[in-house]
Design an enzyme around this catalytic site. Structure first.
Site, short mmCIF file in Angstrom:
data_model
loop_
_atom_site.label_atom_id
_atom_site.label_comp_id
_atom_site.label_asym_id
_atom_site.label_seq_id
_atom_site.Cartn_x
_atom_site.Cartn_y
_atom_site.Cartn_z
N GLU A 1 26.50 1.38 59.18
CA GLU A 1 25.11 1.59 58.80
C GLU A 1 24.68 2.88 59.51
OE1 GLU A 1 20.56 0.18 59.45
OE2 GLU A 1 22.10 0.02 60.97
N ASP B 1 26.08 -2.16 63.03
CA ASP B 1 24.65 -1.87 63.03
C ASP B 1 24.34 -0.63 63.87
OD1 ASP B 1 21.84 -2.75 62.47
OD2 ASP B 1 21.78 -2.95 64.64
#
EC number: 2.4.1.18
Length: 648
Positions: A368, A315
């Site tokens: 990401e 993330d």
């Protein structure tokens, strides 16, 4: 694997300490935390923690009435590491570290390396043995190391365990109950992997697991560590891989967590300007500290070693590599050269990926990353960051913007559906319709579509079809497979009752059929990351808002012809260039009545015409469905019985 039969000394030895302070103790979970030991004919647990600026450290818990004077820990060779063995402690005993700071105050901290934790709102760590589970996935594990994921199908089901489905009384399903329901559902719906939003221990439900206090503990909301092992084991027995969302960028400020762990900034930078992440109310990790690097890389390897997971979606990578990305500070941060890159974070990312792949060559390390930072999914020895996949967030932004337009307006924005092919092979991409696109007022995929009910469902079908046929692996957030009407509601389960409505049921049939068709059609994934796997037929038909292209496999003749129509107009006798002569069979059509469409399908094979067109030696005349996708393949005896829309 970590077992007590390893017969290794769990208290830190000189090598452990050297590697830890060097930033290369990649199996720190075998040293730090609470480990069962049998010492001098006594059973108990050895506790080890890093707290270099503490005056003293004690282990406190129910076993000593939380009295910091009873079980003092010993410093290990002025290393900042403290350790002690406490006899008589069993499993699932509550404990914390009582840390006396330089100022003389005492703070109670959960164990950074704890394998298990109390269920929120309680915050103590729990002693735990993670060596007793009997795995049944040896065949999967052997085959996993031989798999070439780049040239295999990948359809990932992104899932938030707390809101996928709940019990009738509103309570959460357990890991074992989810293993019985979610795993079968994912398999039957044609998904190859389940990606879990973070299941590391976290105090606040509505952080969705992205603000963590227990990096080594699967959250006790759903059960024990062994229960989570059972979940992963069940996935593997059904042929489903497991990917975990992982957050090495920042951590929450809760007082029992990592923040100011020994009374000073330890896991976070000492400079508040570098430590604070105002937008999220969190602390950034300090990647300049080797001990923090050892902690985080150990954590990644731990989940793959102990829990057999396939890898991670990492993330907020952009927030790691850029000092000012998603940072609301009223000034710009700069590195020592005056640039905006976080040089220490970039070095950490490269080191992380190298450390993971050397031990787990088949790992999935997915970034990401929302910027145009180069070579994210290229090896470190070639100058890249070392991930093997990156979310294609540019494509997602463009296609959702395009699909939100009225069909009559799409002709003026045709580049939004073609631009992605200019960079499609610059990275190993995953196309991701993730939870990020479906919360905070962004609306569900269905509700992003304009028009009446029929147009919205038809638009969603052609969107899904383009998603499944565009180069790149796939990720879909839960509920989107049956056209969830509302955006994601994290406190409620998915709207399963929608499956009682004909259009939602039909869309679910469509998504499931497409997932299985995709897996069975090698030209849709065999060359996902190689330019020879894609060829435009016509990218320039903006007037009709139609695109056509070919997806190719490895073998000669392994290809399919794909046409996407983004308007509600039907076109009969539509001329289309094709690469070879002979009859073509329509293998998939989103407008089939069984999928909720109008039935504008090519039921009979389409014979090629010996006439060059679209820079191809032959052409066909075919019906193009409204707001639909049609997929043609060369006719064979087998394919005559395999039309996807006849199988539902």
């Amino acid at each position: 694997m970590l077992t007590v039969e390893n017969e290794r000394q769990l208290s830190p030895n000189d090598v452990d300490l050297y590697l830890f302070h060097e930033g290369t103790l990649f199996e720190g979970y075998k040293v730090f935390g609470a480990h069962y030991e049998h010492v001098d004919n006594e059973d108990g647990f050895r506790f080890t923690v890093w707290a270099p600026n503490a005056r003293s450290v004690s282990v406190v818990g129910d076993f000593n009435d939380w009295d910091a004077g009873k079980h003092k820990m010993k410093p290990v060779k002025q290393s900042g590491v403290w350790t002690s063995f406490i006899e008589g402690i069993g499993v699932e005993e509550r404990y914390k570290f009582a840390i006396e700071t330089a100022s003389g105050s005492v703070v109670l901290k959960s164990d950074p390396y704890a394998f298990y934790a109390e269920t929120r709102p309680n915050t103590a760590s729990l002693t735990c043995r993670i060596d007793g589970y009997k795995w049944h996935d040896s065949k999967w594990m052997r085959q996993r190391d031989k798999k070439d994921e780049y040239h295999r199908p990948m359809v990932i089901y992104e899932c938030h365990l707390g809101s996928w489905k709940k019990k009738e009384d509103g309570k959460l399903l357990t890991y074992r109950e989810l293993a019985d329901e979610l795993v079968d559902y994912a398999f039957e719906n044609g998904f190859t992997h389940i990606e879990l939003m973070p299941i590391m221990e976290h105090p606040y439900d509505r952080s969705w697991g992205y603000q963590i206090t227990g990096y080594f503990a699967p959250t006790s909301r759903f059960g024990s560590p062994q229960d989570f092992m059972y979940f992963v084991d069940t996935c593997h027995k059904r042929g489903i891989g497991v990917i975990l969302d992982w957050t090495p960028a920042h951590f929450c400020r809760d007082t029992h967590g990592l923040g100011k762990f020994d009374g000073t900034p330890l896991y976070e930078p000492c400079d508040p300007k570098l430590a604070d992440r105002p937008q999220w109310g969190t602390y950034n990790f300090d990647f300049s500290k080797n001990e923090v690097v050892s902690f985080l890389i150990s954590n990644a390897r731990y989940w793959m070693d102990v829990y057999h997971v396939e890898g991670f979606r990492i993330d907020a990578v952009s927030s790691m590599i850029y000092l000012n990305h998603n940072n609301d500070l009223p000034f710009d941060l700069k590195n020592k050269y005056g640039g905006y890159e976080n040089l220490e974070a970039i070095d950490f990312i490269k080191k992380l990926n190298e450390a993971v792949f050397i031990e787990f060559p088949s790992a999935l390390m997915i970034a990401e990353e929302a910027t145009d930072f180069p070579m994210v999914s290229k090896p470190t020895d070639a100058g890249g960051l070392g991930f093997n996949y990156k979310w294609n967030m540019g494509w997602v932004h463009d296609i959702l913007r395009y699909m939100s337009l009225e069909p009559s307006e799409r002709r003026y924005h045709h580049n939004l559906i073609t631009f992605s092919m200019l960079y499609a092979y610059s990275e190993n991409f995953i196309l991701s319709f993730s939870h990020d696109e479906l919360v905070y007022g962004k609306r569900s995929l269905l509700n992003k579509m304009p028009g009446d009910e029929w147009q919205r469902f038809a638009s969603l079908r052609v969107l899904y079809g383009f998603f499944m046929t565009h180069p790149g692996k796939k990720l879909l957030f839960m509920g989107s497979e049956f056209a969830q009407f509302d955006e994601w509601k994290d406190l409620e389960q998915l709207d399963w009752k929608l499956l009682d409505f004909p259009m939602h049921h039909a869309f679910h049939d469509y998504a499931v059929a497409f997932n299985h068709f995709y897996q069975e059609t090698s030209c849709l994934w065999r060359l996902d990351h190689e330019e020879e796997g894609f060829e435009w037929i016509d990218a320039d038909n903006s007037n009709q808002s139609i695109i056509s292209f070919i997806r190719k496999g490895k073998r000669k003749g392994d290809y399919c012809v794909i046409v996407c129509n983004f308007t509600p107009n039907v076109y009969h006798h539509f001329k289309l260039g094709v690469p070879a002569s002979g009859p073509y069979l329509e293998m998939f059509n989103s407008d089939a009545e069984t999928f909720g469409g109008t039935g504008q399908c090519n039921r009979k094979s389409v014979e090629s015409i010996d006439e060059p067109f679209h820079n191809h030696p032959y052409c066909v005349e075919t019906t193009i469905p409204p707001l639909g996708i049609s997929i043609l393949m060369k006719e064979t005896k087998k394919r005559k019985t395999m039309k996807a829309y006849d199988q539902v």
